[in-house]
Design an enzyme around this catalytic site. Structure first.
Site, PDB file in Angstrom:
ATOM      1  N   LYS A  50       0.861  -1.183   0.000  1.00 28.48           N
ATOM      2  CA  LYS A  50       0.000   0.000   0.000  1.00 28.48           C
ATOM      3  C   LYS A  50       0.898   1.234   0.000  1.00 28.48           C
ATOM      4  CE  LYS A  50      -3.802   2.105   2.654  1.00 28.48           C
ATOM      5  NZ  LYS A  50      -4.701   1.933   3.814  1.00 28.48           N
ATOM      6  N   SER A  55      -9.599   2.114   2.842  1.00 30.19           N
ATOM      7  CA  SER A  55      -8.695   2.844   1.991  1.00 30.19           C
ATOM      8  C   SER A  55      -7.669   1.970   1.281  1.00 30.19           C
ATOM      9  CB  SER A  55      -7.951   3.895   2.822  1.00 30.19           C
ATOM     10  OG  SER A  55      -7.121   3.258   3.789  1.00 30.19           O
ATOM     11  N   SER A  75      -9.869  -0.251   7.078  1.00 27.12           N
ATOM     12  CA  SER A  75      -9.317  -0.201   5.722  1.00 27.12           C
ATOM     13  C   SER A  75      -8.633  -1.452   5.213  1.00 27.12           C
ATOM     14  CB  SER A  75      -8.353   0.971   5.609  1.00 27.12           C
ATOM     15  OG  SER A  75      -9.086   2.144   5.443  1.00 27.12           O
TER      16      SER A  75
HETATM   17  N1  GLN Z   1     -13.098   4.574   6.410  1.00 31.82           N
HETATM   18  C1  GLN Z   1     -12.383   5.011   7.559  1.00 31.82           C
HETATM   19  C2  GLN Z   1     -11.934   6.438   7.357  1.00 31.82           C
HETATM   20  O1  GLN Z   1     -12.239   6.993   6.363  1.00 31.82           O
HETATM   21  C3  GLN Z   1     -11.234   4.114   7.864  1.00 31.82           C
HETATM   22  C4  GLN Z   1     -10.035   4.352   7.031  1.00 31.82           C
HETATM   23  C5  GLN Z   1      -8.878   3.500   7.412  1.00 31.82           C
HETATM   24  O2  GLN Z   1      -9.034   2.486   8.105  1.00 31.82           O
HETATM   25  N2  GLN Z   1      -7.699   3.923   7.003  1.00 31.82           N
HETATM   26  O3  GLN Z   1     -11.287   6.997   8.168  1.00 31.82           O
END
Ligand code: GLN
Length: 490
Positions: free
Chosen positions: A81, A156, A180
Protein backbone atom coordinates in the site's frame (compact mmCIF):
# COMPACT_ATOMS: atom_id res chain seq x y z
CA UNK A 1 6.93 -24.80 -12.99
CA UNK A 2 5.53 -26.22 -16.14
CA UNK A 3 3.69 -23.10 -17.26
CA UNK A 4 4.52 -19.68 -15.94
CA UNK A 5 0.91 -18.61 -16.59
CA UNK A 6 -0.05 -20.69 -13.57
CA UNK A 7 2.12 -18.69 -11.22
CA UNK A 8 -0.56 -16.23 -10.23
CA UNK A 9 -2.84 -19.08 -9.17
CA UNK A 10 -0.38 -20.46 -6.65
CA UNK A 11 -0.78 -19.71 -2.97
CA UNK A 12 2.01 -17.91 -1.16
CA UNK A 13 3.13 -21.20 0.40
CA UNK A 14 3.13 -22.93 -3.00
CA UNK A 15 5.05 -20.07 -4.60
CA UNK A 16 7.59 -20.07 -1.79
CA UNK A 17 8.20 -23.79 -2.16
CA UNK A 18 8.36 -23.64 -5.97
CA UNK A 19 11.01 -20.95 -5.57
CA UNK A 20 12.86 -22.91 -2.91
CA UNK A 21 12.83 -26.02 -5.10
CA UNK A 22 14.12 -23.88 -7.98
CA UNK A 23 11.17 -24.86 -10.18
CA UNK A 24 10.84 -21.21 -11.01
CA UNK A 25 13.20 -18.32 -10.43
CA UNK A 26 12.43 -15.16 -8.54
CA UNK A 27 13.14 -13.16 -11.70
CA UNK A 28 10.66 -15.20 -13.78
CA UNK A 29 8.09 -14.86 -11.01
CA UNK A 30 8.54 -11.11 -10.77
CA UNK A 31 8.36 -10.75 -14.56
CA UNK A 32 5.16 -12.75 -14.65
CA UNK A 33 3.43 -10.59 -12.07
CA UNK A 34 4.74 -7.33 -13.54
CA UNK A 35 3.30 -8.38 -16.90
CA UNK A 36 -0.04 -9.07 -15.24
CA UNK A 37 0.02 -5.68 -13.57
CA UNK A 38 0.75 -4.14 -16.98
CA UNK A 39 -2.22 -5.86 -18.58
CA UNK A 40 -4.63 -4.74 -15.86
CA UNK A 41 -3.76 -1.08 -15.54
CA UNK A 42 -7.45 -0.30 -16.15
CA UNK A 43 -8.13 -1.31 -12.53
CA UNK A 44 -5.98 1.55 -11.26
CA UNK A 45 -4.57 -0.68 -8.53
CA UNK A 46 -0.88 0.18 -8.93
CA UNK A 47 0.41 3.71 -8.51
CA UNK A 48 3.97 2.75 -9.34
CA UNK A 49 5.95 -0.14 -10.68
CA UNK A 50 9.67 0.03 -11.28
CA UNK A 51 10.88 -2.93 -13.31
CA UNK A 52 14.56 -2.25 -12.67
CA UNK A 53 14.14 -2.09 -8.90
CA UNK A 54 11.92 -5.17 -8.79
CA UNK A 55 14.22 -7.24 -10.97
CA UNK A 56 17.26 -6.19 -8.94
CA UNK A 57 15.51 -7.45 -5.81
CA UNK A 58 14.52 -10.65 -7.63
CA UNK A 59 18.10 -11.29 -8.79
CA UNK A 60 19.30 -10.88 -5.22
CA UNK A 61 16.64 -13.36 -4.11
CA UNK A 62 17.75 -15.84 -6.75
CA UNK A 63 21.34 -15.49 -5.55
CA UNK A 64 20.28 -16.26 -1.98
CA UNK A 65 18.19 -19.20 -3.18
CA UNK A 66 21.22 -20.53 -5.05
CA UNK A 67 23.48 -19.98 -2.05
CA UNK A 68 21.10 -21.77 0.30
CA UNK A 69 20.65 -18.67 2.46
CA UNK A 70 17.02 -18.05 1.56
CA UNK A 71 14.44 -16.46 3.83
CA UNK A 72 11.01 -18.04 4.40
CA UNK A 73 9.44 -15.90 1.69
CA UNK A 74 12.47 -15.78 -0.58
CA UNK A 75 11.49 -14.57 -4.05
CA UNK A 76 7.79 -14.23 -3.22
CA UNK A 77 6.48 -11.10 -4.93
CA UNK A 78 4.36 -8.65 -3.02
CA UNK A 79 3.08 -5.11 -3.41
CA UNK A 80 2.74 -2.47 -0.72
CA UNK A 81 0.00 0.00 0.00
CA UNK A 82 1.41 3.40 -0.91
CA UNK A 83 1.26 4.41 2.74
CA UNK A 84 4.47 2.50 3.54
CA UNK A 85 7.58 4.42 2.67
CA UNK A 86 9.99 2.62 0.37
CA UNK A 87 13.48 3.49 -0.79
CA UNK A 88 13.16 1.89 -4.22
CA UNK A 89 9.74 3.29 -5.10
CA UNK A 90 8.12 6.69 -4.72
CA UNK A 91 5.64 7.09 -1.86
CA UNK A 92 2.59 9.30 -2.28
CA UNK A 93 0.05 8.17 0.35
CA UNK A 94 -2.45 8.81 -2.44
CA UNK A 95 -1.84 12.55 -2.10
CA UNK A 96 -0.67 15.29 -4.42
CA UNK A 97 1.18 16.56 -1.36
CA UNK A 98 3.69 13.72 -1.66
CA UNK A 99 3.69 13.37 -5.44
CA UNK A 100 7.15 12.19 -6.46
CA UNK A 101 8.38 11.86 -2.88
CA UNK A 102 11.21 9.37 -2.38
CA UNK A 103 11.87 8.19 1.13
CA UNK A 104 15.48 7.69 2.18
CA UNK A 105 14.48 4.58 4.14
CA UNK A 106 12.07 1.63 4.13
CA UNK A 107 9.22 1.28 6.62
CA UNK A 108 9.94 -1.40 9.24
CA UNK A 109 7.20 -3.63 7.80
CA UNK A 110 8.75 -3.31 4.34
CA UNK A 111 12.26 -4.07 5.56
CA UNK A 112 11.13 -7.03 7.67
CA UNK A 113 9.41 -8.53 4.64
CA UNK A 114 12.49 -7.83 2.52
CA UNK A 115 14.57 -9.64 5.16
CA UNK A 116 12.27 -12.63 4.73
CA UNK A 117 13.01 -12.52 0.99
CA UNK A 118 9.98 -10.70 -0.40
CA UNK A 119 10.42 -9.02 -3.79
CA UNK A 120 8.48 -5.75 -4.11
CA UNK A 121 6.34 -5.39 -7.24
CA UNK A 122 5.33 -1.80 -6.63
CA UNK A 123 3.06 0.53 -4.73
CA UNK A 124 -0.68 0.28 -4.51
CA UNK A 125 -3.32 2.96 -4.78
CA UNK A 126 -5.20 4.07 -1.66
CA UNK A 127 -7.35 6.85 -0.35
CA UNK A 128 -5.43 10.04 0.35
CA UNK A 129 -3.61 9.52 3.67
CA UNK A 130 -5.80 6.41 4.09
CA UNK A 131 -8.90 8.55 4.66
CA UNK A 132 -11.84 6.92 3.00
CA UNK A 133 -13.94 3.83 2.44
CA UNK A 134 -14.12 3.68 -1.34
CA UNK A 135 -10.66 4.54 -2.67
CA UNK A 136 -12.27 7.53 -4.38
CA UNK A 137 -10.27 10.00 -2.31
CA UNK A 138 -6.98 9.11 -4.00
CA UNK A 139 -5.46 12.09 -5.82
CA UNK A 140 -4.48 9.64 -8.55
CA UNK A 141 -7.91 8.34 -9.42
CA UNK A 142 -10.13 5.62 -8.04
CA UNK A 143 -9.51 1.87 -8.08
CA UNK A 144 -12.04 -0.43 -9.73
CA UNK A 145 -13.43 -3.57 -8.18
CA UNK A 146 -12.33 -6.59 -10.27
CA UNK A 147 -15.72 -8.25 -9.63
CA UNK A 148 -17.51 -5.34 -11.29
CA UNK A 149 -15.52 -2.41 -12.57
CA UNK A 150 -18.38 0.01 -11.97
CA UNK A 151 -18.08 -0.69 -8.23
CA UNK A 152 -15.71 0.50 -5.55
CA UNK A 153 -13.11 -1.98 -4.27
CA UNK A 154 -13.58 -0.42 -0.84
CA UNK A 155 -11.00 1.64 0.96
CA UNK A 156 -8.69 2.84 1.99
CA UNK A 157 -6.57 -0.20 0.99
CA UNK A 158 -8.58 -0.47 -2.26
CA UNK A 159 -5.53 -0.92 -4.48
CA UNK A 160 -4.27 -3.74 -2.25
CA UNK A 161 -7.60 -5.58 -2.30
CA UNK A 162 -8.17 -5.14 -6.04
CA UNK A 163 -4.61 -6.25 -6.89
CA UNK A 164 -4.94 -9.44 -4.81
CA UNK A 165 -8.43 -10.22 -6.14
CA UNK A 166 -7.24 -9.73 -9.74
CA UNK A 167 -4.18 -11.88 -8.99
CA UNK A 168 -1.76 -9.11 -9.87
CA UNK A 169 0.07 -10.00 -6.67
CA UNK A 170 -0.36 -13.01 -4.39
CA UNK A 171 -0.38 -10.82 -1.30
CA UNK A 172 -0.26 -7.16 -0.34
CA UNK A 173 0.21 -4.99 2.70
CA UNK A 174 -2.57 -2.74 3.87
CA UNK A 175 -3.27 -0.49 6.80
CA UNK A 176 -6.38 -0.36 8.91
CA UNK A 177 -7.28 2.66 11.02
CA UNK A 178 -11.03 2.13 11.07
CA UNK A 179 -11.58 -0.78 8.71
CA UNK A 180 -9.32 -0.20 5.72
CA UNK A 181 -8.08 -3.78 5.50
CA UNK A 182 -11.27 -5.61 6.47
CA UNK A 183 -13.73 -3.64 4.35
CA UNK A 184 -11.83 -3.72 1.01
CA UNK A 185 -11.04 -7.41 1.62
CA UNK A 186 -14.76 -7.98 2.05
CA UNK A 187 -15.70 -5.96 -1.06
CA UNK A 188 -13.14 -7.78 -3.21
CA UNK A 189 -13.78 -11.32 -1.97
CA UNK A 190 -10.39 -11.87 -0.38
CA UNK A 191 -9.00 -12.43 3.12
CA UNK A 192 -7.50 -9.67 5.23
CA UNK A 193 -6.19 -9.32 8.75
CA UNK A 194 -5.57 -6.29 10.90
CA UNK A 195 -3.53 -7.43 13.90
CA UNK A 196 -3.73 -6.05 17.42
CA UNK A 197 -2.76 -2.37 17.62
CA UNK A 198 1.00 -2.26 18.11
CA UNK A 199 1.69 -5.76 16.82
CA UNK A 200 3.40 -4.48 13.68
CA UNK A 201 5.57 -1.39 13.71
CA UNK A 202 4.15 1.91 12.49
CA UNK A 203 7.61 3.20 11.61
CA UNK A 204 7.54 4.41 8.03
CA UNK A 205 3.77 4.23 7.70
CA UNK A 206 2.58 7.68 6.66
CA UNK A 207 0.60 8.68 9.74
CA UNK A 208 -3.16 9.21 9.71
CA UNK A 209 -4.44 8.60 13.26
CA UNK A 210 -1.55 7.24 15.29
CA UNK A 211 -3.57 5.65 18.11
CA UNK A 212 -5.48 3.58 15.54
CA UNK A 213 -3.18 3.00 12.54
CA UNK A 214 -2.15 -0.62 12.14
CA UNK A 215 -0.41 -2.53 9.34
CA UNK A 216 -1.74 -5.85 8.14
CA UNK A 217 -2.06 -8.23 5.22
CA UNK A 218 -4.47 -8.91 2.36
CA UNK A 219 -4.23 -12.25 0.56
CA UNK A 220 -6.52 -14.90 -0.85
CA UNK A 221 -6.56 -17.14 2.20
CA UNK A 222 -6.04 -17.11 5.94
CA UNK A 223 -3.10 -19.44 5.45
CA UNK A 224 -1.36 -16.95 3.16
CA UNK A 225 -2.15 -14.12 5.58
CA UNK A 226 -0.65 -16.14 8.43
CA UNK A 227 2.52 -16.88 6.54
CA UNK A 228 3.18 -13.29 5.57
CA UNK A 229 2.01 -11.70 8.83
CA UNK A 230 4.52 -13.87 10.69
CA UNK A 231 7.34 -11.97 8.96
CA UNK A 232 5.82 -8.53 9.60
CA UNK A 233 5.14 -8.39 13.32
CA UNK A 234 7.33 -7.97 16.36
CA UNK A 235 8.61 -5.18 18.55
CA UNK A 236 10.40 -2.17 17.10
CA UNK A 237 11.31 -0.35 20.31
CA UNK A 238 13.80 2.07 18.84
CA UNK A 239 11.53 3.28 16.07
CA UNK A 240 7.96 2.87 17.25
CA UNK A 241 7.49 3.28 20.98
CA UNK A 242 3.90 2.05 20.68
CA UNK A 243 4.94 -1.25 19.15
CA UNK A 244 4.12 -4.02 21.60
CA UNK A 245 6.87 -5.83 23.42
CA UNK A 246 5.62 -9.18 22.20
CA UNK A 247 7.94 -11.41 20.20
CA UNK A 248 7.19 -12.27 16.60
CA UNK A 249 5.13 -15.41 16.30
CA UNK A 250 4.68 -18.11 13.68
CA UNK A 251 0.98 -17.68 12.97
CA UNK A 252 0.88 -20.78 10.74
CA UNK A 253 1.65 -23.15 13.61
CA UNK A 254 -1.88 -23.38 15.01
CA UNK A 255 -3.83 -22.91 11.77
CA UNK A 256 -5.15 -26.45 11.65
CA UNK A 257 -6.24 -26.77 15.27
CA UNK A 258 -9.81 -27.99 15.69
CA UNK A 259 -12.45 -25.42 16.54
CA UNK A 260 -14.85 -27.80 18.22
CA UNK A 261 -16.41 -26.10 21.22
CA UNK A 262 -15.32 -22.63 20.04
CA UNK A 263 -17.70 -20.00 21.38
CA UNK A 264 -18.54 -17.45 18.69
CA UNK A 265 -20.12 -14.27 20.03
CA UNK A 266 -22.77 -12.82 17.75
CA UNK A 267 -23.43 -9.18 18.64
CA UNK A 268 -27.10 -8.24 18.27
CA UNK A 269 -26.10 -4.68 17.31
CA UNK A 270 -24.37 -5.96 14.15
CA UNK A 271 -27.60 -7.44 12.81
CA UNK A 272 -30.07 -4.58 13.21
CA UNK A 273 -31.76 -2.42 10.63
CA UNK A 274 -29.36 -1.09 8.05
CA UNK A 275 -27.80 -4.47 7.43
CA UNK A 276 -28.70 -5.38 3.84
CA UNK A 277 -30.63 -8.67 3.57
CA UNK A 278 -28.19 -10.16 1.04
CA UNK A 279 -25.25 -9.52 3.36
CA UNK A 280 -27.19 -10.88 6.29
CA UNK A 281 -28.04 -14.07 4.40
CA UNK A 282 -24.40 -14.79 3.55
CA UNK A 283 -23.24 -14.02 7.10
CA UNK A 284 -25.98 -16.19 8.60
CA UNK A 285 -25.01 -19.06 6.31
CA UNK A 286 -21.39 -18.71 7.40
CA UNK A 287 -22.40 -18.83 11.06
CA UNK A 288 -24.36 -22.02 10.32
CA UNK A 289 -21.27 -23.47 8.69
CA UNK A 290 -19.33 -22.71 11.87
CA UNK A 291 -21.95 -24.54 13.89
CA UNK A 292 -21.54 -27.50 11.55
CA UNK A 293 -17.81 -27.32 12.27
CA UNK A 294 -18.49 -27.69 15.98
CA UNK A 295 -18.59 -24.06 17.13
CA UNK A 296 -21.30 -22.71 19.38
CA UNK A 297 -23.02 -19.37 18.71
CA UNK A 298 -23.43 -17.17 21.75
CA UNK A 299 -25.67 -14.08 21.58
CA UNK A 300 -23.75 -11.08 22.91
CA UNK A 301 -24.19 -7.33 23.06
CA UNK A 302 -21.84 -4.53 22.07
CA UNK A 303 -24.19 -1.79 23.22
CA UNK A 304 -22.12 1.18 22.10
CA UNK A 305 -21.62 0.04 18.50
CA UNK A 306 -23.49 3.06 17.09
CA UNK A 307 -21.42 5.48 19.13
CA UNK A 308 -18.26 4.22 17.48
CA UNK A 309 -19.05 6.39 14.44
CA UNK A 310 -19.09 9.79 16.18
CA UNK A 311 -16.25 8.71 18.47
CA UNK A 312 -14.02 7.59 15.62
CA UNK A 313 -14.87 10.61 13.48
CA UNK A 314 -13.75 12.87 16.31
CA UNK A 315 -10.61 11.04 17.38
CA UNK A 316 -9.28 10.12 13.94
CA UNK A 317 -9.58 13.67 12.50
CA UNK A 318 -8.13 15.12 15.73
CA UNK A 319 -5.02 12.99 15.37
CA UNK A 320 -4.91 13.54 11.62
CA UNK A 321 -4.98 17.33 12.01
CA UNK A 322 -1.92 17.08 14.20
CA UNK A 323 -0.09 14.51 12.07
CA UNK A 324 -0.68 16.40 8.84
CA UNK A 325 0.74 19.64 10.20
CA UNK A 326 4.14 18.34 9.09
CA UNK A 327 3.18 18.95 5.46
CA UNK A 328 4.10 22.60 5.36
CA UNK A 329 5.98 22.82 2.07
CA UNK A 330 9.30 23.20 3.89
CA UNK A 331 10.60 19.78 4.84
CA UNK A 332 9.22 17.50 2.15
CA UNK A 333 6.55 17.09 -0.44
CA UNK A 334 4.73 19.66 -2.48
CA UNK A 335 5.51 23.39 -2.25
CA UNK A 336 3.41 26.02 -3.98
CA UNK A 337 5.19 27.74 -6.86
CA UNK A 338 3.82 31.17 -6.12
CA UNK A 339 3.39 32.82 -2.76
CA UNK A 340 3.78 36.23 -1.15
CA UNK A 341 5.40 35.36 2.17
CA UNK A 342 5.98 32.43 4.51
CA UNK A 343 2.40 32.20 5.77
CA UNK A 344 1.09 32.43 2.25
CA UNK A 345 3.48 29.66 1.24
CA UNK A 346 2.03 27.37 3.94
CA UNK A 347 -1.50 28.24 2.91
CA UNK A 348 -1.03 27.85 -0.84
CA UNK A 349 0.94 24.64 -0.38
CA UNK A 350 -1.72 23.03 1.77
CA UNK A 351 -4.58 24.34 -0.36
CA UNK A 352 -2.99 22.81 -3.45
CA UNK A 353 -1.57 19.66 -1.90
CA UNK A 354 -4.53 18.29 0.08
CA UNK A 355 -7.78 16.97 -1.35
CA UNK A 356 -11.26 17.80 -0.09
CA UNK A 357 -11.67 14.92 2.37
CA UNK A 358 -8.29 15.58 3.97
CA UNK A 359 -9.11 19.28 4.33
CA UNK A 360 -12.48 18.39 5.83
CA UNK A 361 -10.80 16.20 8.44
CA UNK A 362 -8.16 18.79 9.27
CA UNK A 363 -10.95 21.28 9.90
CA UNK A 364 -12.97 18.86 12.04
CA UNK A 365 -9.84 17.81 13.90
CA UNK A 366 -8.66 21.31 14.71
CA UNK A 367 -12.20 22.23 15.73
CA UNK A 368 -12.64 19.38 18.21
CA UNK A 369 -9.22 20.08 19.70
CA UNK A 370 -9.72 23.79 20.05
CA UNK A 371 -10.13 25.54 23.38
CA UNK A 372 -13.70 25.33 24.57
CA UNK A 373 -14.58 22.35 22.39
CA UNK A 374 -11.86 19.98 23.54
CA UNK A 375 -13.81 18.88 26.65
CA UNK A 376 -17.14 18.71 24.86
CA UNK A 377 -15.92 16.62 21.93
CA UNK A 378 -12.43 15.20 22.11
CA UNK A 379 -12.36 14.32 25.79
CA UNK A 380 -15.89 12.96 25.67
CA UNK A 381 -14.98 10.81 22.67
CA UNK A 382 -11.96 9.42 24.55
CA UNK A 383 -14.20 8.44 27.47
CA UNK A 384 -16.64 6.63 25.21
CA UNK A 385 -13.73 4.98 23.42
CA UNK A 386 -12.74 3.43 26.72
CA UNK A 387 -16.31 2.23 27.29
CA UNK A 388 -16.37 0.61 23.86
CA UNK A 389 -13.16 -1.23 24.73
CA UNK A 390 -14.70 -2.31 28.06
CA UNK A 391 -17.80 -3.62 26.25
CA UNK A 392 -15.54 -5.95 24.28
CA UNK A 393 -13.90 -7.22 27.47
CA UNK A 394 -17.35 -7.95 28.87
CA UNK A 395 -18.22 -9.82 25.69
CA UNK A 396 -15.02 -11.86 25.77
CA UNK A 397 -16.10 -13.23 29.16
CA UNK A 398 -18.73 -15.15 27.22
CA UNK A 399 -17.06 -15.98 23.91
CA UNK A 400 -13.70 -16.70 22.30
CA UNK A 401 -14.17 -14.73 19.09
CA UNK A 402 -16.83 -12.38 17.79
CA UNK A 403 -18.36 -12.72 14.32
CA UNK A 404 -20.56 -10.48 12.23
CA UNK A 405 -20.71 -8.57 8.97
CA UNK A 406 -17.81 -6.38 7.84
CA UNK A 407 -19.97 -3.80 6.12
CA UNK A 408 -23.74 -3.24 5.91
CA UNK A 409 -23.82 -3.71 2.12
CA UNK A 410 -21.82 -5.17 -0.73
CA UNK A 411 -19.53 -2.81 -2.69
CA UNK A 412 -21.44 0.25 -3.82
CA UNK A 413 -21.16 1.92 -7.23
CA UNK A 414 -18.19 4.21 -7.82
CA UNK A 415 -19.56 7.68 -7.27
CA UNK A 416 -22.57 6.10 -5.58
CA UNK A 417 -22.20 8.11 -2.40
CA UNK A 418 -21.87 11.29 -4.43
CA UNK A 419 -20.56 14.16 -2.36
CA UNK A 420 -21.96 12.79 0.86
CA UNK A 421 -19.09 11.94 3.19
CA UNK A 422 -21.55 10.90 5.89
CA UNK A 423 -22.73 8.00 3.74
CA UNK A 424 -19.15 6.70 3.73
CA UNK A 425 -18.73 7.28 7.47
CA UNK A 426 -21.91 5.40 8.36
CA UNK A 427 -20.86 2.38 6.32
CA UNK A 428 -17.88 1.95 8.70
CA UNK A 429 -20.13 1.04 11.61
CA UNK A 430 -19.05 -2.59 12.00
CA UNK A 431 -15.31 -2.10 11.61
CA UNK A 432 -14.81 0.95 13.82
CA UNK A 433 -15.50 -0.69 17.22
CA UNK A 434 -12.58 -3.15 17.02
CA UNK A 435 -10.29 -0.37 15.81
CA UNK A 436 -11.19 1.89 18.72
CA UNK A 437 -10.53 -1.01 21.10
CA UNK A 438 -7.20 -1.88 19.41
CA UNK A 439 -8.39 -5.43 18.76
CA UNK A 440 -7.36 -7.71 15.90
CA UNK A 441 -9.93 -8.26 13.17
CA UNK A 442 -10.26 -10.23 9.98
CA UNK A 443 -12.46 -10.45 6.95
CA UNK A 444 -12.96 -13.67 5.02
CA UNK A 445 -15.13 -14.26 1.98
CA UNK A 446 -18.32 -16.17 2.80
CA UNK A 447 -20.57 -15.76 -0.20
CA UNK A 448 -22.08 -13.36 -2.68
CA UNK A 449 -24.81 -10.79 -2.45
CA UNK A 450 -26.65 -8.51 -4.86
CA UNK A 451 -24.97 -8.15 -8.25
CA UNK A 452 -22.90 -11.26 -7.54
CA UNK A 453 -20.62 -9.16 -5.35
CA UNK A 454 -18.59 -10.72 -2.54
CA UNK A 455 -19.62 -10.65 1.12
CA UNK A 456 -17.11 -10.89 3.95
CA UNK A 457 -17.48 -12.23 7.46
CA UNK A 458 -15.73 -10.25 10.15
CA UNK A 459 -13.97 -12.05 12.99
CA UNK A 460 -12.81 -10.03 15.98
CA UNK A 461 -10.57 -11.47 18.69
CA UNK A 462 -9.20 -10.30 21.98
CA UNK A 463 -5.78 -8.62 22.11
CA UNK A 464 -2.97 -10.73 20.62
CA UNK A 465 -5.32 -13.48 19.46
CA UNK A 466 -4.17 -13.33 15.81
CA UNK A 467 -3.25 -17.03 15.83
CA UNK A 468 -6.72 -17.93 17.00
CA UNK A 469 -8.44 -15.70 14.44
CA UNK A 470 -6.37 -17.12 11.60
CA UNK A 471 -7.06 -20.64 12.84
CA UNK A 472 -10.82 -19.96 12.96
CA UNK A 473 -10.74 -18.48 9.45
CA UNK A 474 -8.55 -21.28 8.10
CA UNK A 475 -10.88 -24.02 9.36
CA UNK A 476 -13.75 -22.34 7.53
CA UNK A 477 -11.66 -22.12 4.36
CA UNK A 478 -10.76 -25.79 4.59
CA UNK A 479 -14.46 -26.65 4.62
CA UNK A 480 -15.64 -24.18 1.95
CA UNK A 481 -14.36 -22.75 -1.31
CA UNK A 482 -15.51 -19.12 -1.28
CA UNK A 483 -11.91 -17.93 -1.02
CA UNK A 484 -11.01 -19.73 -4.25
CA UNK A 485 -13.65 -17.97 -6.37
CA UNK A 486 -12.33 -15.47 -8.84
CA UNK A 487 -13.79 -12.54 -10.72
CA UNK A 488 -14.80 -13.20 -14.31
CA UNK A 489 -11.95 -12.84 -16.78
CA UNK A 490 -9.29 -13.08 -14.06
N1 GLN B 1 -13.10 4.57 6.41
C1 GLN B 1 -12.38 5.01 7.56
C2 GLN B 1 -11.93 6.44 7.36
O1 GLN B 1 -12.24 6.99 6.36
C3 GLN B 1 -11.23 4.11 7.86
C4 GLN B 1 -10.03 4.35 7.03
C5 GLN B 1 -8.88 3.50 7.41
O2 GLN B 1 -9.03 2.49 8.10
N2 GLN B 1 -7.70 3.92 7.00
O3 GLN B 1 -11.29 7.00 8.17
Amino acid sequence: MTQSTDLHDLTVAELASALRDRKVSAVETAQHFLARAQSHTDLGAFLETNTDATLAQARAADARLAAGSAGVLEGVPMAHKDIFVTRDFATTAGSRMLDGYHSPFDATVVSRLADAGVVTLGKLNCDEFAMGSANENSAFGPVKNPWDITRTPGGSSGGSAAAVAARLTPVATGTDTGGSIRQPASFCGITGIKPTYGRASRYGMVAFASSLDQAGVLARSAQDCALVLSSMCGPDPERDSTSLDVPAEDFTRTLAEPIKGLRIGVPAEFFGEGLAPDVRAAVDAALKEYEALGARLVPISLPRTELSIPVYYIIAPAEASSNLSRFDGVKFGHRAKEFKDLNDMYEQTRAEGFGDEVKRRIMIGTYVLSHGYYDAYYLQAQKIRRMIADDFQQAFQQCDVIAGPVAPTVAWALGGHGNDPLADYLADIFTLPASLAGLPGMSLPVGFGAGNLPVGLQLIGNHLSESRLLNVAHRFQQATDWHTRRPQGI
